[in-house]
Scaffold this motif. Structure first.
Motif, PDB file in Angstrom:
ATOM      1  N   ILE A 221      13.164   1.656 -11.126  1.00 55.23           N
ATOM      2  CA  ILE A 221      12.410   0.508 -10.628  1.00 55.23           C
ATOM      3  C   ILE A 221      11.787   0.844  -9.263  1.00 55.23           C
ATOM      4  N   PHE A 222      12.573   1.499  -8.423  1.00 55.44           N
ATOM      5  CA  PHE A 222      12.059   1.901  -7.107  1.00 55.44           C
ATOM      6  C   PHE A 222      10.883   2.861  -7.261  1.00 55.44           C
ATOM      7  N   ARG A 223      10.950   3.757  -8.210  1.00 59.11           N
ATOM      8  CA  ARG A 223       9.841   4.695  -8.426  1.00 59.11           C
ATOM      9  C   ARG A 223       8.591   3.976  -8.896  1.00 59.11           C
ATOM     10  N   TRP A 224       8.749   2.947  -9.726  1.00 61.67           N
ATOM     11  CA  TRP A 224       7.603   2.158 -10.158  1.00 61.67           C
ATOM     12  C   TRP A 224       6.969   1.455  -8.956  1.00 61.67           C
ATOM     13  N   VAL A 225       7.785   0.938  -8.095  1.00 59.99           N
ATOM     14  CA  VAL A 225       7.268   0.249  -6.905  1.00 59.99           C
ATOM     15  C   VAL A 225       6.510   1.231  -6.011  1.00 59.99           C
ATOM     16  N   ILE A 226       7.090   2.405  -5.791  1.00 62.09           N
ATOM     17  CA  ILE A 226       6.448   3.414  -4.948  1.00 62.09           C
ATOM     18  C   ILE A 226       5.109   3.841  -5.552  1.00 62.09           C
ATOM     19  N   ALA A 227       5.095   4.091  -6.859  1.00 61.78           N
ATOM     20  CA  ALA A 227       3.846   4.491  -7.514  1.00 61.78           C
ATOM     21  C   ALA A 227       2.807   3.379  -7.442  1.00 61.78           C
ATOM     22  N   GLY A 228       3.263   2.121  -7.607  1.00 61.81           N
ATOM     23  CA  GLY A 228       2.329   0.994  -7.555  1.00 61.81           C
ATOM     24  C   GLY A 228       1.736   0.796  -6.169  1.00 61.81           C
ATOM     25  N   VAL A 229       2.569   0.873  -5.128  1.00 64.11           N
ATOM     26  CA  VAL A 229       2.075   0.710  -3.755  1.00 64.11           C
ATOM     27  C   VAL A 229       1.117   1.833  -3.384  1.00 64.11           C
ATOM     28  N   ALA A 230       1.476   3.061  -3.732  1.00 58.98           N
ATOM     29  CA  ALA A 230       0.604   4.198  -3.425  1.00 58.98           C
ATOM     30  C   ALA A 230      -0.731   4.076  -4.158  1.00 58.98           C
ATOM     31  N   GLY A 231      -0.678   3.680  -5.423  1.00 56.44           N
ATOM     32  CA  GLY A 231      -1.908   3.506  -6.186  1.00 56.44           C
ATOM     33  C   GLY A 231      -2.776   2.394  -5.620  1.00 56.44           C
ATOM     34  N   PHE A 232      -2.162   1.283  -5.190  1.00 55.69           N
ATOM     35  CA  PHE A 232      -2.924   0.163  -4.630  1.00 55.69           C
ATOM     36  C   PHE A 232      -3.601   0.570  -3.324  1.00 55.69           C
ATOM     37  N   ILE A 233      -2.871   1.258  -2.446  1.00 52.63           N
ATOM     38  CA  ILE A 233      -3.468   1.691  -1.174  1.00 52.63           C
ATOM     39  C   ILE A 233      -4.611   2.661  -1.413  1.00 52.63           C
ATOM     40  N   SER A 234      -4.416   3.602  -2.311  1.00 55.01           N
ATOM     41  CA  SER A 234      -5.451   4.588  -2.606  1.00 55.01           C
ATOM     42  C   SER A 234      -6.682   3.929  -3.229  1.00 55.01           C
ATOM     43  N   ALA A 235      -6.461   3.035  -4.192  1.00 53.33           N
ATOM     44  CA  ALA A 235      -7.576   2.370  -4.865  1.00 53.33           C
ATOM     45  C   ALA A 235      -8.341   1.458  -3.909  1.00 53.33           C
ATOM     46  N   THR A 236      -7.617   0.740  -3.059  1.00 52.05           N
ATOM     47  CA  THR A 236      -8.268  -0.140  -2.089  1.00 52.05           C
ATOM     48  C   THR A 236      -9.091   0.657  -1.090  1.00 52.05           C
ATOM     49  N   PHE A 237      -8.558   1.790  -0.659  1.00 53.01           N
ATOM     50  CA  PHE A 237      -9.264   2.650   0.290  1.00 53.01           C
ATOM     51  C   PHE A 237     -10.611   3.102  -0.275  1.00 53.01           C
TER      52      PHE A 237
END
Length: 280
Positions: A221-237
């Motif tokens: 679950i923690f890995r899903w959260v980390i992947a989701g946050v990283a993807g959101f920051i990258s996509a927003t950037f």
């Protein structure tokens, strides 16, 4: 005449470099004519001090041929693409520039990255970010699977595919996606610099380096959260930095920005399923 072992030279004109003996007797006055030696270095000599450098006349002609950076005419047009000089400006950055651009990629809501790099996009940062991602993905993935196998007392084998798959993914993504986007923007009459797109997408991947390091923690679950946050920051950037530019493409600008955002999220999902997931 001769007197004992000595010879007396009469006072007369003697040709040569040493003139005749003059009075008074017993003293010899030596006069030197004006020297015809050249001034050192010769006026025609060339070197680092007196003029442009040049090889000796008997040197091998190979070393006297023009080299890059000389006054020789440089290739132009498409031929310049295959020269080192064409890419040199994109690697002319220092550590402070790289750190400033990495910081901007971690703070995506400012949306000022494109404006800051409009005149000075670089390829040095994107190259090393992708290279670091390949190393981190392979090493972290190998370490996590090794620990998981050892905890369950199972035999472990090194998976070389982690390196090849990571290299194909990161190098391919940061090359193909900006190139396709460049063609799409040019079609909608909103052209953007190709190197600037490479620069933007390259720095957008930096967030995945710490995300991969955090994937060591063995909680799915923690890995899903980390992947989701990283993807959101990258996509927003990426999306926010291209939004203002793509608005000139007409009414379809929102679809283009949404596609860019979703594609970046898809990259995060792919990393989670392949690199963040450990199967024993």
């Amino acid at each position: 005449m001769m007197s004992g072992n000595y010879t007396s030279i009469d006072n007369q004109n003697v040709t040569g470099s040493v003139p005749a003996v003059s009075d008074p007797p017993g003293q010899v006055s030596v006069k030197f004519t004006e020297s015809t030696l050249q001034t050192f270095p010769p006026s025609g000599a060339q070197g680092k001090i007196s003029g442009g450098s040049g090889p000796p006349r008997d040197a091998d002609d190979t070393f006297s041929k023009p080299v890059s950076g000389s006054d020789e005419a440089q290739p132009s047009g498409w031929f310049r693409t295959f020269t080192i000089a064409a890419y040199k400006p994109y690697f002319d950055v220092d550590t402070s520039d790289i750190l400033e651009r990495i910081k901007d990629s971690l703070l995506p809501f400012s949306g000022s990255f494109n404006e800051k790099t409009a005149n000075t996009p670089d390829l040095y940062g994107p190259f090393w970010i992708c290279t670091t991602l390949i190393f981190v993905a392979a090493s972290i993935g190998t370490f996590v699977t090794y620990v998981a196998h050892k905890l369950q007392n199972k035999e472990w084998d090194y998976d070389i595919n982690l390196v090849t798959w990571s290299a194909a993914l990161f190098y391919g993504y940061v090359t193909v996606v900006p190139l396709c986007l460049y063609i799409i923007l040019k079609y909608f009459s909103a052209p953007s610099g190709l190197v600037q797109l490479f620069c933007l997408y390259g720095y957008s991947l930096f967030i995945f380096i710490p995300a991969l390091c955090l994937s060591i923690i063995p909680f799915d679950i923690f890995r899903w959260v980390i992947a989701g946050v990283a993807g959101f920051i990258s996509a927003t950037f990426v999306a926010l930095n291209l939004r203002n530019h793509i608005k000139s493409a007409g009414e379809r600008w929102f679809l283009i920005v949404a596609g860019i955002f979703l594609l970046q999220l898809a990259l995060a999902v792919a990393l989670k399923l392949y690199l963040f997931t450990v199967s024993v």
